[in-house]
Design a protein around this motif. Structure first.
Motif, short mmCIF file in Angstrom:
data_model
loop_
_atom_site.label_atom_id
_atom_site.label_comp_id
_atom_site.label_asym_id
_atom_site.label_seq_id
_atom_site.Cartn_x
_atom_site.Cartn_y
_atom_site.Cartn_z
N ARG A 77 54.55 47.72 33.92
CA ARG A 77 54.54 46.85 35.01
C ARG A 77 53.59 47.36 35.87
N GLN A 78 52.86 48.27 35.80
CA GLN A 78 52.01 49.10 36.47
C GLN A 78 50.45 48.96 35.48
N ARG A 79 50.72 49.51 35.05
CA ARG A 79 49.60 47.90 33.55
C ARG A 79 49.82 47.09 33.95
N GLN A 80 50.67 46.46 34.27
CA GLN A 80 50.42 44.56 34.20
C GLN A 80 49.45 44.55 36.06
N ARG A 81 50.21 44.62 36.50
CA ARG A 81 49.44 44.39 37.82
C ARG A 81 48.01 45.55 37.82
N LEU A 82 48.14 46.18 37.18
CA LEU A 82 46.10 47.21 37.06
C LEU A 82 45.49 45.38 36.57
N GLU A 83 45.65 45.45 35.61
CA GLU A 83 45.54 44.22 34.38
C GLU A 83 44.94 42.99 35.82
N GLU A 84 46.21 42.55 36.24
CA GLU A 84 45.77 41.76 36.60
C GLU A 84 44.59 41.83 38.84
N GLU A 85 44.67 43.15 38.48
CA GLU A 85 43.60 43.59 39.79
C GLU A 85 42.00 43.63 39.44
N LEU A 86 42.36 44.15 37.98
CA LEU A 86 40.98 43.94 36.88
C LEU A 86 40.49 42.49 37.23
N HIS A 87 41.19 41.45 36.36
CA HIS A 87 40.71 40.61 36.88
C HIS A 87 40.42 39.68 37.77
N ALA A 88 41.15 40.28 38.31
CA ALA A 88 40.90 39.23 39.87
C ALA A 88 39.47 39.85 40.52
N LEU A 89 38.70 41.36 40.12
CA LEU A 89 37.73 41.90 40.05
C LEU A 89 36.52 41.38 39.62
N ARG A 90 36.87 41.34 38.61
CA ARG A 90 35.90 40.88 37.79
C ARG A 90 35.21 39.17 38.53
N VAL A 91 36.51 38.34 38.64
CA VAL A 91 36.59 36.83 38.97
C VAL A 91 36.12 37.16 40.55
N GLU A 92 35.94 38.67 41.78
CA GLU A 92 35.38 38.61 43.25
C GLU A 92 33.72 38.97 42.25
N VAL A 93 33.72 39.79 41.59
CA VAL A 93 32.17 39.94 41.07
C VAL A 93 31.58 38.80 40.77
N ASP A 94 32.19 38.16 40.05
CA ASP A 94 31.49 36.86 39.57
C ASP A 94 30.74 35.73 40.69
N ASP A 95 32.00 35.66 41.39
CA ASP A 95 31.22 34.54 43.24
C ASP A 95 30.62 36.03 43.54
N MET A 96 30.41 36.61 43.65
CA MET A 96 29.24 37.26 44.26
C MET A 96 27.95 37.24 43.62
N ASP A 97 28.40 37.86 41.82
CA ASP A 97 26.80 37.81 41.36
C ASP A 97 26.46 35.97 41.42
N LEU A 98 27.36 35.33 41.49
CA LEU A 98 26.57 33.60 42.10
C LEU A 98 26.36 33.40 42.89
N GLN A 99 26.71 33.74 44.13
CA GLN A 99 25.90 34.08 45.56
C GLN A 99 24.76 34.25 45.60
N GLN A 100 24.20 35.40 44.68
CA GLN A 100 23.51 36.14 44.24
C GLN A 100 21.90 35.42 43.95
N MET A 101 22.76 34.93 43.46
CA MET A 101 21.74 33.58 42.35
C MET A 101 20.80 32.61 43.94
N ARG A 102 22.34 32.09 44.19
CA ARG A 102 21.85 30.76 44.76
C ARG A 102 20.98 31.72 45.87
N ILE A 103 20.68 32.60 46.90
CA ILE A 103 19.87 33.04 47.20
C ILE A 103 18.58 32.88 47.05
N HIS A 104 19.01 33.88 45.74
CA HIS A 104 17.54 33.83 45.75
C HIS A 104 17.29 32.73 44.58
#
Length: 145
Positions: free
Chosen positions: A118-145
């Motif tokens: 269960r802990q591994r699954q939670r951590l995988e979900e958190e990892l995926h959520a963080l990846r999505v958030e990082v991707d969103d931030m990268d997109l925003q940075q690309m739009r700004i520049h």
């Protein structure tokens, strides 16, 4: 002769009266004016503008704060739903590792393994959520520049 003088005087008076009143309909219309514009000085306009701003600004600020709060809630809910959908998609692609064979293990070991799974699954979900958030931030940075 006196009668002639009176008639001439009356005729001249009539002509003067006619010259003075022939334009009466136009003059009456001109004099029937309506006040359409009221000219005020700049200071009065500034004062009214400031009063209006003081009256409305707190309400607008409150509405903006409520909208931002609602937006944050919706973004958080969206992230949770995305994580949930991705978890379901991952489960469909690869069978869940929850079905670990615990036969031959003690209850304590089986329970510990299930907790780790269960802990591994939670951590995988958190990892995926963080990846999505990082991707969103990268997109925003690309739009700004």
């Amino acid at each position: 002769m006196a009668m002639q003088d009176c008639c001439d005087e009356a005729h001249e008076t009539q002509e003067v009266l006619r010259q003075g009143t022939y334009d009466l309909p136009r003059i009456s219309k001109v004099l029937e004016n309506e006040q359409v514009f009221l000219l005020v000085d700049e200071g009065t306009i500034r004062r009214y503008k400031a009063e209006l701003t003081d009256e409305i600004e707190p309400q607008i600020n409150e509405l903006v704060l409520r909208a931002e709060k609602g937006l944050k809630t919706l973004v958080k809910k969206e992230k949770q739903l995305r994580t949930k959908v991705e978890g379901v998609q991952l489960e469909q692609i690869a069978p869940s590792s929850r079905n670990v064979n615990t036969a031959g293990m003690s209850k304590l070991e089986a329970r510990r393994i299930q907790m780790l799974v269960r802990q591994r699954q939670r951590l995988e979900e958190e990892l995926h959520a963080l990846r999505v958030e990082v991707d969103d931030m990268d997109l925003q940075q690309m739009r700004i520049h």
